[in-house]
Design a protein around this motif. Structure first.
Motif, PDB file in Angstrom:
ATOM      1  N   PHE A 205       0.836  -1.201   0.000  1.00  0.00           N
ATOM      2  CA  PHE A 205       0.000   0.000   0.000  1.00  0.00           C
ATOM      3  C   PHE A 205       0.874   1.255   0.000  1.00  0.00           C
ATOM      4  N   VAL A 206       0.425   2.289  -0.730  1.00  0.00           N
ATOM      5  CA  VAL A 206       1.112   3.578  -0.781  1.00  0.00           C
ATOM      6  C   VAL A 206       0.084   4.668  -0.517  1.00  0.00           C
ATOM      7  N   SER A 207       0.433   5.619   0.353  1.00  0.00           N
ATOM      8  CA  SER A 207      -0.509   6.699   0.647  1.00  0.00           C
ATOM      9  C   SER A 207       0.226   7.885   1.252  1.00  0.00           C
ATOM     10  N   SER A 208      -0.390   9.054   1.150  1.00  0.00           N
ATOM     11  CA  SER A 208       0.102  10.241   1.847  1.00  0.00           C
ATOM     12  C   SER A 208      -0.363  10.259   3.295  1.00  0.00           C
ATOM     13  N   SER A 209      -1.201   9.289   3.676  1.00  0.00           N
ATOM     14  CA  SER A 209      -1.784   9.229   5.021  1.00  0.00           C
ATOM     15  C   SER A 209      -1.467   7.892   5.678  1.00  0.00           C
ATOM     16  N   LYS A 210      -0.855   7.922   6.851  1.00  0.00           N
ATOM     17  CA  LYS A 210      -0.593   6.686   7.587  1.00  0.00           C
ATOM     18  C   LYS A 210      -1.898   6.025   8.034  1.00  0.00           C
ATOM     19  N   GLU A 211      -2.893   6.832   8.346  1.00  0.00           N
ATOM     20  CA  GLU A 211      -4.185   6.270   8.752  1.00  0.00           C
ATOM     21  C   GLU A 211      -4.827   5.498   7.608  1.00  0.00           C
ATOM     22  N   ARG A 212      -4.661   5.987   6.383  1.00  0.00           N
ATOM     23  CA  ARG A 212      -5.228   5.280   5.227  1.00  0.00           C
ATOM     24  C   ARG A 212      -4.532   3.939   5.034  1.00  0.00           C
ATOM     25  N   LEU A 213      -3.244   3.882   5.302  1.00  0.00           N
ATOM     26  CA  LEU A 213      -2.526   2.618   5.208  1.00  0.00           C
ATOM     27  C   LEU A 213      -3.064   1.616   6.223  1.00  0.00           C
ATOM     28  N   LYS A 214      -3.300   2.068   7.430  1.00  0.00           N
ATOM     29  CA  LYS A 214      -3.833   1.183   8.464  1.00  0.00           C
ATOM     30  C   LYS A 214      -5.208   0.655   8.063  1.00  0.00           C
ATOM     31  N   GLN A 215      -6.016   1.517   7.461  1.00  0.00           N
ATOM     32  CA  GLN A 215      -7.351   1.094   7.030  1.00  0.00           C
ATOM     33  C   GLN A 215      -7.257   0.057   5.921  1.00  0.00           C
ATOM     34  N   ALA A 216      -6.347   0.265   4.975  1.00  0.00           N
ATOM     35  CA  ALA A 216      -6.181  -0.694   3.887  1.00  0.00           C
ATOM     36  C   ALA A 216      -5.732  -2.052   4.415  1.00  0.00           C
ATOM     37  N   ALA A 217      -4.799  -2.035   5.355  1.00  0.00           N
ATOM     38  CA  ALA A 217      -4.333  -3.290   5.951  1.00  0.00           C
ATOM     39  C   ALA A 217      -5.468  -4.003   6.670  1.00  0.00           C
ATOM     40  N   ALA A 218      -6.280  -3.247   7.403  1.00  0.00           N
ATOM     41  CA  ALA A 218      -7.411  -3.841   8.113  1.00  0.00           C
ATOM     42  C   ALA A 218      -8.431  -4.410   7.133  1.00  0.00           C
ATOM     43  N   ASP A 219      -8.675  -3.701   6.032  1.00  0.00           N
ATOM     44  CA  ASP A 219      -9.629  -4.180   5.028  1.00  0.00           C
ATOM     45  C   ASP A 219      -9.159  -5.497   4.408  1.00  0.00           C
ATOM     46  N   TRP A 220      -7.871  -5.580   4.116  1.00  0.00           N
ATOM     47  CA  TRP A 220      -7.354  -6.819   3.507  1.00  0.00           C
ATOM     48  C   TRP A 220      -7.419  -7.976   4.509  1.00  0.00           C
ATOM     49  N   LYS A 221      -7.030  -7.702   5.730  1.00  0.00           N
ATOM     50  CA  LYS A 221      -7.023  -8.747   6.756  1.00  0.00           C
ATOM     51  C   LYS A 221      -8.431  -9.267   7.023  1.00  0.00           C
ATOM     52  N   ALA A 222      -9.418  -8.386   6.924  1.00  0.00           N
ATOM     53  CA  ALA A 222     -10.805  -8.760   7.194  1.00  0.00           C
ATOM     54  C   ALA A 222     -11.531  -9.310   5.969  1.00  0.00           C
ATOM     55  N   GLY A 223     -10.839  -9.367   4.815  1.00  0.00           N
ATOM     56  CA  GLY A 223     -11.461  -9.899   3.608  1.00  0.00           C
ATOM     57  C   GLY A 223     -12.440  -8.965   2.941  1.00  0.00           C
ATOM     58  N   ARG A 224     -12.248  -7.661   3.141  1.00  0.00           N
ATOM     59  CA  ARG A 224     -13.177  -6.685   2.560  1.00  0.00           C
ATOM     60  C   ARG A 224     -12.753  -6.191   1.179  1.00  0.00           C
ATOM     61  N   MET A 225     -11.641  -6.698   0.641  1.00  0.00           N
ATOM     62  CA  MET A 225     -11.207  -6.297  -0.690  1.00  0.00           C
ATOM     63  C   MET A 225     -11.448  -7.455  -1.657  1.00  0.00           C
TER      64      MET A 225
ATOM     65  N   ILE B  97      -2.445 -13.801  -0.805  1.00  0.00           N
ATOM     66  CA  ILE B  97      -1.327 -13.615   0.120  1.00  0.00           C
ATOM     67  C   ILE B  97      -1.847 -12.954   1.388  1.00  0.00           C
ATOM     68  N   PRO B  98      -1.691 -13.579   2.539  1.00  0.00           N
ATOM     69  CA  PRO B  98      -2.155 -12.954   3.794  1.00  0.00           C
ATOM     70  C   PRO B  98      -1.340 -11.712   4.133  1.00  0.00           C
ATOM     71  N   LEU B  99      -1.906 -10.838   4.947  1.00  0.00           N
ATOM     72  CA  LEU B  99      -1.186  -9.674   5.433  1.00  0.00           C
ATOM     73  C   LEU B  99      -0.007 -10.146   6.280  1.00  0.00           C
ATOM     74  N   PRO B 100       1.228  -9.714   5.934  1.00  0.00           N
ATOM     75  CA  PRO B 100       2.396 -10.127   6.738  1.00  0.00           C
ATOM     76  C   PRO B 100       2.317  -9.571   8.156  1.00  0.00           C
ATOM     77  N   ASP B 101       3.065 -10.183   9.060  1.00  0.00           N
ATOM     78  CA  ASP B 101       3.088  -9.698  10.451  1.00  0.00           C
ATOM     79  C   ASP B 101       3.704  -8.318  10.542  1.00  0.00           C
ATOM     80  N   SER B 102       4.747  -8.070   9.749  1.00  0.00           N
ATOM     81  CA  SER B 102       5.415  -6.768   9.758  1.00  0.00           C
ATOM     82  C   SER B 102       5.566  -6.271   8.330  1.00  0.00           C
ATOM     83  N   PRO B 103       4.440  -5.841   7.724  1.00  0.00           N
ATOM     84  CA  PRO B 103       4.434  -5.552   6.287  1.00  0.00           C
ATOM     85  C   PRO B 103       4.980  -4.172   5.921  1.00  0.00           C
ATOM     86  N   VAL B 104       6.167  -3.832   6.398  1.00  0.00           N
ATOM     87  CA  VAL B 104       6.760  -2.551   6.049  1.00  0.00           C
ATOM     88  C   VAL B 104       7.760  -2.774   4.923  1.00  0.00           C
ATOM     89  N   ALA B 105       7.671  -1.994   3.870  1.00  0.00           N
ATOM     90  CA  ALA B 105       8.581  -2.137   2.738  1.00  0.00           C
ATOM     91  C   ALA B 105      10.010  -1.929   3.191  1.00  0.00           C
TER      92      ALA B 105
END
Length: 292
Positions: free
Chosen positions: A252-272, A283-291
């Motif tokens: 995920f890429v964003s100008s907002s850290k909060e938007r990144l957290k939301q995207a990660a939560a959406d993927w983990k919850a199966g909302r995408m 591919i599941p969300l990694p435990d420490s998914p920082v580039a």
């Protein structure tokens, strides 16, 4: 003047596929809007290779992915209904915007074997376009202007440069081109852009009387106008206008850290939504998914 030299760092993606990670780099996160740059392969793949070589469905937001191959073939499938193989000197341009998922499968390699070699780049979207609707386009032929001159064969991948404009829709001013240089050939580097870089994919070149070999990105100052091939070389030239600071969190890429957290939560919850033609695994969300 060369402002910075970035050496690729080898990363294993699983299944035997290695990439040279160039961007992001600790001291240089972006060049223009380019926020990610991976050199894939080169890799010889024997027929019958396992599916663990494939890149299973995964998500993106806030960027456009740009896939370009020197050799080989990759099958792309995504959540807006696209199913498109990409081959050498073609472009798959996928704009994630508010969210998209896709897979990259090496189906030709599995069937008959292949030699995989190419570049995948990510282009950050301007703030006003970060939540645009996701889309996908495939480009070949006249969409990607080519030229030949004095030992240089060029192809424009995106944006405007060398007096040409590619048929790829971009969201901010940029240029991206592939140059193939014969030994001793001299190539111009596009000017008029705030930030520019060169990546040496194969061979070696000379810039400011210094030799630079494959696997190296040169971030250029405004005075660099040309490069010389010391041997047959494949070079990518890229750059454009900065779009502002961007944060990366896994894919995920964003100008907002909060938007990144939301995207990660959406993927983990199966909302995408998964790709239409490839929705059995992901591919599941990694435990420490920082580039890196």
């Amino acid at each position: 003047m060369i402002e910075m030299v970035i050496e690729q760092r080898r990363r294993g993606l699983g299944g035997g596929l290695d990439v040279g990670r160039v961007l992001p780099f600790a001291q240089r996160r972006m060049v223009g809007p380019f926020v990610f740059f991976d050199h894939m392969g080169p890799l010889d793949v024997a027929a019958g290779v396992g599916r663990n070589l494939d890149v299973r469905p995964h998500p993106h937001i806030g960027l456009s992915t740009v896939t370009y191959l020197f050799s080989g073939e990759i099958m792309h499938r995504d959540s807006v209904g696209s199913q498109q193989a990409i081959r050498p000197q073609e472009v798959n341009w996928m704009t994630a915007g508010s969210g998209i998922t896709h897979s990259e499968r090496f189906e030709k390699a599995r069937a008959v074997g292949d030699h995989l070699h190419g570049i995948q780049a990510w282009v950050a979207l301007p703030v006003d376009d970060e939540e645009t609707l996701p889309s996908f386009s495939h480009h070949a032929g006249s969409d990607l202007p080519q030229w030949r001159e004095a030992g240089v064969a060029g192809q424009l991948i995106a944006g405007s440069a060398y007096g040409l404009t590619a048929g790829v829709r971009t969201h901010s001013p940029l240029f991206y081109a592939h140059l193939d240089l014969a030994t001793g050939a001299i190539a111009e580097v596009p000017s008029g852009h705030a930030e520019r870089a060169i990546y040496v994919a194969t061979g070696s070149i000379e810039v400011d009387d210094q030799r630079h070999a494959a696997g190296r990105m040169l971030v250029l100052g405004p005075d660099v106008s040309r490069i010389k091939a010391l041997e047959h070389a494949t070079v990518m030239v890229l750059g454009g206008e900065p779009v502002g600071e961007r944060y990366l969190y896994w894919n995920f890429v964003s100008s907002s850290k909060e938007r990144l957290k939301q995207a990660a939560a959406d993927w983990k919850a199966g909302r995408m939504k998964l790709p239409d033609f490839d929705n059995v695994e992901f591919i599941p969300l990694p435990d420490s998914p920082v580039a890196p």
